[in-house]
Design an enzyme around this catalytic site. Structure first.
Site, PDB file in Angstrom:
ATOM      1  N   LYS B  74      37.384  41.419  39.786  1.00 14.89           N
ATOM      2  CA  LYS B  74      38.012  42.290  40.790  1.00 14.89           C
ATOM      3  C   LYS B  74      38.016  43.720  40.252  1.00 14.89           C
ATOM      4  O   LYS B  74      38.171  43.928  39.030  1.00 14.89           O
ATOM      5  CB  LYS B  74      39.442  41.794  41.048  1.00 14.89           C
ATOM      6  CG  LYS B  74      40.183  42.519  42.159  1.00 14.89           C
ATOM      7  CD  LYS B  74      41.556  41.887  42.371  1.00 14.89           C
ATOM      8  CE  LYS B  74      42.358  42.569  43.467  1.00 14.89           C
ATOM      9  NZ  LYS B  74      43.682  41.924  43.667  1.00 14.89           N
ATOM     10  N   SER B 149      44.859  40.699  48.243  1.00 19.20           N
ATOM     11  CA  SER B 149      43.986  41.827  47.982  1.00 19.20           C
ATOM     12  C   SER B 149      42.686  41.462  47.263  1.00 19.20           C
ATOM     13  O   SER B 149      41.754  42.265  47.238  1.00 19.20           O
ATOM     14  CB  SER B 149      44.719  42.868  47.144  1.00 19.20           C
ATOM     15  OG  SER B 149      45.088  42.337  45.882  1.00 19.20           O
ATOM     16  N   SER B 173      47.957  37.633  46.403  1.00 19.86           N
ATOM     17  CA  SER B 173      46.626  38.236  46.492  1.00 19.86           C
ATOM     18  C   SER B 173      45.480  37.391  45.941  1.00 19.86           C
ATOM     19  O   SER B 173      44.308  37.734  46.140  1.00 19.86           O
ATOM     20  CB  SER B 173      46.617  39.599  45.802  1.00 19.86           C
ATOM     21  OG  SER B 173      47.254  40.551  46.613  1.00 19.86           O
TER      22      SER B 173
END
Lengths: 40, 430
Positions: B74, B149, B173
């Site tokens: 990420k 997210s 997330s």
């Protein structure tokens, strides 16, 4: 909803959620103080 | 092909790491223009490192199950290779000089980094409709959100652009995009995975964890990320699974409710006992989560408070709310938190696991994704407040969209939780 209205509503919800919180309830913070080294 | 299958193929020399890496890069080339899962693709260095892993494998054998396996990080996870934007215009040119702890651990395990994944701006939201790097789209229906997210990581894994990926989870997330994209997202016990070199959002709620196509693959990633070994025994025999009577099935899509209750029946087939339980304090946990996140995120991003034009509308509104929040609210939320942890610990001493939906619905349409944050996070964010491990994984589908369930365990029982989830995954055989 305006920023202040959102915050006011959240504060009201929190006050309700914390209504029965004990006056001496501590804060959940770990100070991570190192333990003293043992004397030789 | 799963990570576990790729490891076996590498070990048998049926495939090389360079071949696996090239296949992932070709898949990214083909699919990323539509799905927008990656902000940065690290092709040349990935091929070079894969070649190094192939030579090392031939010379001295594998470092472990991740040797030569293509993965992604990420983009709020610091890597010395490429930029680390955190999905933000503010950090568009940020090039960390060091790797995050989990990056170093995964590289040491032999994993090959193919790129940095798109995400909700600053990890502060659950749609991954990023105003600076474009929207992440759901591979099952590109008109729908991927969740967030960690949306890009979930899409990259679901669409086979890599075998596994890292993500972060402050209020769901990892688990929300896992639910929407049909993969496994594991939020470990708070503190199990080191967060050094990961852009914080809310210090006392942030967790890092893996996204993978199977529970066993997630366990392999978690072991490397944490530097611990996990004995994953796929079994639910003799375990007590708590099925909530309150909160978790209110205002839930009927197909989601049906799929999770079917999973409970599967638990019984596997020898578990289902206990119908009342889960205390979920509304209070969510209020505490929202309060702490607002305050801590506002503090984290205070140095960039004057960069208003460079922050998306939804994130800016949340940062403004955080700045307007009284300090007493934050303090009382943290005080209440301690009490709520004790209450949930009590419940997790009477049952081994809780079984709940991960999200109340399958992935919403992008056009209908405004103002869904509070509703979509309500089953997951409370477990960031208490720090217990929780995994989101597929348990069915409806109209071609995955349905995700959540299994929650007691603190530091991550291996047990993985074992239960693996047993369920085997029996569900989706």
């Amino acid at each position: 909803m305006a920023e202040n209205d959102v915050v006011k509503q959240l504060c009201a919800e929190l006050a309700h959620a914390a209504a029965e919180l004990a006056p001496d309830a501590p804060m959940a913070i770990d100070l991570e103080l190192p333990e003293p080294e043992e004397d030789n | 092909m799963t990570l576990e299958e790729a490891t076996a193929a590498l070990a048998d020399r049926r495939v090389s790491s360079v071949e696996l890496t090239r296949a992932c890069l070709e898949r990214i080339d083909k699919r990323n223009p539509e799905l927008n899962a990656f902000i940065t693709v690290i092709a040349d260095e990935a091929i070079r490192f894969a070649g190094e892993m192939d030579r090392e494998l031939a010379d001295s054998g594998p470092r472990g199950p991740l040797h030569g396996i293509p993965i992604a990080h990420k983009d709020n996870v610091f890597t010395h290779e490429g930029k680390t934007t955190s999905g933000s215009k503010i950090f568009a040119d940020f090039e960390p000089s060091v790797d995050a702890e989990i990056v170093a651990r995964l590289e040491q395990a032999g994993a090959v980094l193919v790129g940095k994944t798109n995400m909700h701006e600053l990890a502060y939201g659950i749609t991954s409709l990023n105003p600076h790097y474009g929207p992440v789209r759901n591979p099952h229906d590109p008109a729908r959100i991927a969740g967030g997210s960690s949306g890009g990581s979930a899409v990259a894994v679901a669409d086979e652009m890599c075998f596994a990926a890292t993500g972060t989870d402050t209020g769901g997330s990892l688990r929300i995009p896992a639910s929407f994209c049909g993969v496994v997202g594991f939020k470990p016990t708070y503190g199990l995975v080191g967060r050094e070199g990961i852009q914080p959002l809310a210090f006392t709620l942030d967790h890092a964890g893996p996204l993978a196509r199977t529970v066993r693959d997630a366990a392999t990633m978690l072991a490397a990320m944490s530097g611990r070994e996990f004995e994953v025994e796929p079994s639910l025999a003799g375990r007590i699974v708590g099925l909530p009577e309150n909160f978790f099935f209110d205002d839930v899509d009927p197909d989601v409710s049906h799929a999770v209750k079917h999973a409970a029946e599967v638990c019984i087939r596997l020898g578990a006992h289902i206990e119908h339980v009342v889960v205390p304090d979920m509304e209070r946990l969510n209020v505490v989560s929202r309060t702490i996140t607002l305050a801590e995120a506002a503090a984290v991003f205070e140095p960039w408070a004057d960069r208003r034009a460079d922050i998306g509308e939804d994130v800016l509104a949340l940062l403004d709310q955080g700045r307007a929040l009284p300090a007493t609210a934050y303090v009382n939320a943290q005080r209440l938190r301690k009490e709520l942890i004790a209450n949930l610990r009590g419940l997790l001493e009477t049952v081994d696991f809780l079984l709940t939906p991960a999200t109340p619905t399958p992935a919403p349409l992008i056009a209908e994704a405004a103002d869904i944050r509070v509703a979509t996070t309500r089953f997951v964010r409370g477990f960031n407040v208490i720090g217990f491990p929780a995994v989101a994984m597929p348990c069915g589908s409806t109209a071609g969209l995955p349905i995700g369930m959540q299994l929650v365990g007691g603190p530091w029982r991550d291996a047990d939780l993985l074992g239960a989830a693996a047993a369920l995954e085997d029996e569900l055989a989706l």
